[in-house]
Design a protein around this motif. Structure first.
Motif, PDB file in Angstrom:
ATOM      1  N   ASN A  49       0.813  -1.222   0.000  1.00  0.00           N
ATOM      2  CA  ASN A  49       0.000   0.000   0.000  1.00  0.00           C
ATOM      3  C   ASN A  49       0.850   1.277   0.000  1.00  0.00           C
ATOM      4  O   ASN A  49       0.461   2.291   0.562  1.00  0.00           O
ATOM      5  CB  ASN A  49      -0.969   0.008   1.188  1.00  0.00           C
ATOM      6  CG  ASN A  49      -1.932  -1.162   1.126  1.00  0.00           C
ATOM      7  OD1 ASN A  49      -2.435  -1.514   0.065  1.00  0.00           O
ATOM      8  ND2 ASN A  49      -2.163  -1.793   2.256  1.00  0.00           N
ATOM      9  N   LYS A  50       2.031   1.186  -0.611  1.00  0.00           N
ATOM     10  CA  LYS A  50       2.977   2.303  -0.743  1.00  0.00           C
ATOM     11  C   LYS A  50       3.533   2.780   0.601  1.00  0.00           C
ATOM     12  O   LYS A  50       4.087   3.858   0.701  1.00  0.00           O
ATOM     13  CB  LYS A  50       2.359   3.470  -1.517  1.00  0.00           C
ATOM     14  CG  LYS A  50       2.232   3.193  -2.993  1.00  0.00           C
ATOM     15  CD  LYS A  50       1.608   4.321  -3.771  1.00  0.00           C
ATOM     16  CE  LYS A  50       2.444   5.569  -3.803  1.00  0.00           C
ATOM     17  NZ  LYS A  50       1.862   6.632  -4.649  1.00  0.00           N
ATOM     18  N   LYS A  51       3.401   1.960   1.621  1.00  0.00           N
ATOM     19  CA  LYS A  51       3.951   2.320   2.928  1.00  0.00           C
ATOM     20  C   LYS A  51       5.469   2.117   2.878  1.00  0.00           C
ATOM     21  O   LYS A  51       5.944   1.059   2.490  1.00  0.00           O
ATOM     22  CB  LYS A  51       3.340   1.433   4.013  1.00  0.00           C
ATOM     23  CG  LYS A  51       3.849   1.755   5.403  1.00  0.00           C
ATOM     24  CD  LYS A  51       3.221   0.850   6.433  1.00  0.00           C
ATOM     25  CE  LYS A  51       3.850   1.133   7.787  1.00  0.00           C
ATOM     26  NZ  LYS A  51       3.422   0.170   8.790  1.00  0.00           N
ATOM     27  N   LEU A 119       7.536   2.638 -12.501  1.00  0.00           N
ATOM     28  CA  LEU A 119       7.213   1.304 -11.980  1.00  0.00           C
ATOM     29  C   LEU A 119       6.106   1.384 -10.940  1.00  0.00           C
ATOM     30  O   LEU A 119       5.186   0.568 -10.947  1.00  0.00           O
ATOM     31  CB  LEU A 119       8.469   0.646 -11.388  1.00  0.00           C
ATOM     32  CG  LEU A 119       8.270  -0.741 -10.767  1.00  0.00           C
ATOM     33  CD1 LEU A 119       7.662  -1.727 -11.773  1.00  0.00           C
ATOM     34  CD2 LEU A 119       9.604  -1.268 -10.237  1.00  0.00           C
ATOM     35  N   ILE A 120       6.162   2.376 -10.069  1.00  0.00           N
ATOM     36  CA  ILE A 120       5.115   2.529  -9.053  1.00  0.00           C
ATOM     37  C   ILE A 120       3.757   2.744  -9.718  1.00  0.00           C
ATOM     38  O   ILE A 120       2.761   2.123  -9.337  1.00  0.00           O
ATOM     39  CB  ILE A 120       5.458   3.688  -8.086  1.00  0.00           C
ATOM     40  CG1 ILE A 120       6.677   3.307  -7.238  1.00  0.00           C
ATOM     41  CG2 ILE A 120       4.264   4.025  -7.192  1.00  0.00           C
ATOM     42  CD1 ILE A 120       7.265   4.453  -6.439  1.00  0.00           C
ATOM     43  N   GLY A 127      -2.690  -3.230  -9.271  1.00  0.00           N
ATOM     44  CA  GLY A 127      -2.962  -3.725  -7.924  1.00  0.00           C
ATOM     45  C   GLY A 127      -1.804  -4.456  -7.272  1.00  0.00           C
ATOM     46  O   GLY A 127      -1.973  -5.140  -6.266  1.00  0.00           O
ATOM     47  N   VAL A 128      -0.601  -4.305  -7.828  1.00  0.00           N
ATOM     48  CA  VAL A 128       0.570  -5.012  -7.314  1.00  0.00           C
ATOM     49  C   VAL A 128       0.987  -4.497  -5.943  1.00  0.00           C
ATOM     50  O   VAL A 128       1.488  -5.258  -5.112  1.00  0.00           O
ATOM     51  CB  VAL A 128       1.743  -4.938  -8.323  1.00  0.00           C
ATOM     52  CG1 VAL A 128       3.016  -5.534  -7.761  1.00  0.00           C
ATOM     53  CG2 VAL A 128       1.355  -5.618  -9.636  1.00  0.00           C
ATOM     54  N   LEU A 129       0.737  -3.221  -5.681  1.00  0.00           N
ATOM     55  CA  LEU A 129       1.134  -2.648  -4.397  1.00  0.00           C
ATOM     56  C   LEU A 129       0.171  -2.999  -3.264  1.00  0.00           C
ATOM     57  O   LEU A 129       0.368  -2.576  -2.129  1.00  0.00           O
ATOM     58  CB  LEU A 129       1.292  -1.127  -4.519  1.00  0.00           C
ATOM     59  CG  LEU A 129       2.372  -0.666  -5.496  1.00  0.00           C
ATOM     60  CD1 LEU A 129       2.394   0.853  -5.598  1.00  0.00           C
ATOM     61  CD2 LEU A 129       3.737  -1.191  -5.081  1.00  0.00           C
ATOM     62  N   GLU A 157       1.668  -8.888 -11.554  1.00  0.00           N
ATOM     63  CA  GLU A 157       0.219  -9.085 -11.513  1.00  0.00           C
ATOM     64  C   GLU A 157      -0.131 -10.554 -11.791  1.00  0.00           C
ATOM     65  O   GLU A 157      -0.981 -11.140 -11.112  1.00  0.00           O
ATOM     66  CB  GLU A 157      -0.477  -8.178 -12.525  1.00  0.00           C
ATOM     67  CG  GLU A 157      -1.984  -8.343 -12.548  1.00  0.00           C
ATOM     68  CD  GLU A 157      -2.642  -7.535 -13.656  1.00  0.00           C
ATOM     69  OE1 GLU A 157      -3.769  -7.054 -13.427  1.00  0.00           O
ATOM     70  OE2 GLU A 157      -2.048  -7.391 -14.759  1.00  0.00           O
ATOM     71  N   LYS A 158       0.536 -11.138 -12.777  1.00  0.00           N
ATOM     72  CA  LYS A 158       0.296 -12.547 -13.108  1.00  0.00           C
ATOM     73  C   LYS A 158       0.601 -13.432 -11.895  1.00  0.00           C
ATOM     74  O   LYS A 158      -0.154 -14.355 -11.576  1.00  0.00           O
ATOM     75  CB  LYS A 158       1.166 -12.958 -14.300  1.00  0.00           C
ATOM     76  CG  LYS A 158       1.000 -14.395 -14.723  1.00  0.00           C
ATOM     77  CD  LYS A 158       1.896 -14.705 -15.927  1.00  0.00           C
ATOM     78  CE  LYS A 158       1.807 -16.161 -16.304  1.00  0.00           C
ATOM     79  NZ  LYS A 158       2.675 -16.501 -17.419  1.00  0.00           N
TER      80      LYS A 158
END
Length: 186
Positions: A49-51, A119-120, A127-129, A157-158
């Motif tokens: 969650n970008k923390k 990349l972010i 939804g990777v983060l 993601e995969k």
């Protein structure tokens, strides 16, 4: 898949991994003082969650190396000991502390730097983060690194969409046996 089960597996593996590799960690730390004067490398990374969290690794580059993604760093900055640590992946062992603390998983997307905005953004869109970053994952065992942000986020993601207990152990085994090369240095 049950996140409690993966957290339990991560905790047990990290705890016993640190216990079993303690002599190696101690030796590398001591040798690292002679190599760079500062054997432990700590850097802010993008977590779930970008923390932000502080990633812990063994230092493989000279102390004055600019804080950029590995693929943007020069090979001239890698020390002789650092080259060995990278090749054997021993430089990654201190990340077991991050796993123990719950900041990372053994398996997940590799945590990037906050200055890797492309990349972010790609990871946010997919939804990777939303998951814990990991020491290894599908992209790493397929030699896809952070130099290709869109491709990396697709593979991340995969991995997340197809994640299972079997995949968890498969990625760990593939990494331990030398599959994949991690982030490249130019």
């Amino acid at each position: 898949m049950n996140s409690f089960l993966f957290r339990l597996l991560d905790f047990i593996a990290a705890f016993f991994g640190l216990l079993l590799t303690a002599p190696v960690l101690l030796i590398v730390t001591v040798l690292g003082y002679f190599d760079t004067g500062s054997p432990i490398f700590m850097q802010q990374r993008v977590g779930k969650n970008k923390k932000p969290f502080t990633l812990i690794k063994f230092r493989t580059m000279s102390v004055d190396t600019q804080s950029v993604a590995s693929h943007l760093a020069s090979t001239a900055s890698i020390t002789k000991m650092g080259a060995f640590l990278r090749k054997t992946k021993i430089d990654e062992l201190p990340q077991l502390i991050n796993v123990l603390k719950g900041e990372m998983s053994l398996v997940g997307p590799r945590p990037c730097l906050f200055n890797q905005e492309e990349l972010i953004a790609a990871r946010e869109a997919r939804g990777v983060l939303d998951v814990l970053p990991g020491i290894t994952g599908l992209a790493q065992v397929n030699e896809i690194d952070m130099s290709t942000p869109e491709l990396l986020s697709e593979w991340d993601e995969k991995m997340i969409k197809t994640f299972s207990l079997r995949a968890y152990f498969r990625y760990i085994l593939m990494t331990a046996t030398g599959k994949g090369s991690g982030d490249r240095v130019s």
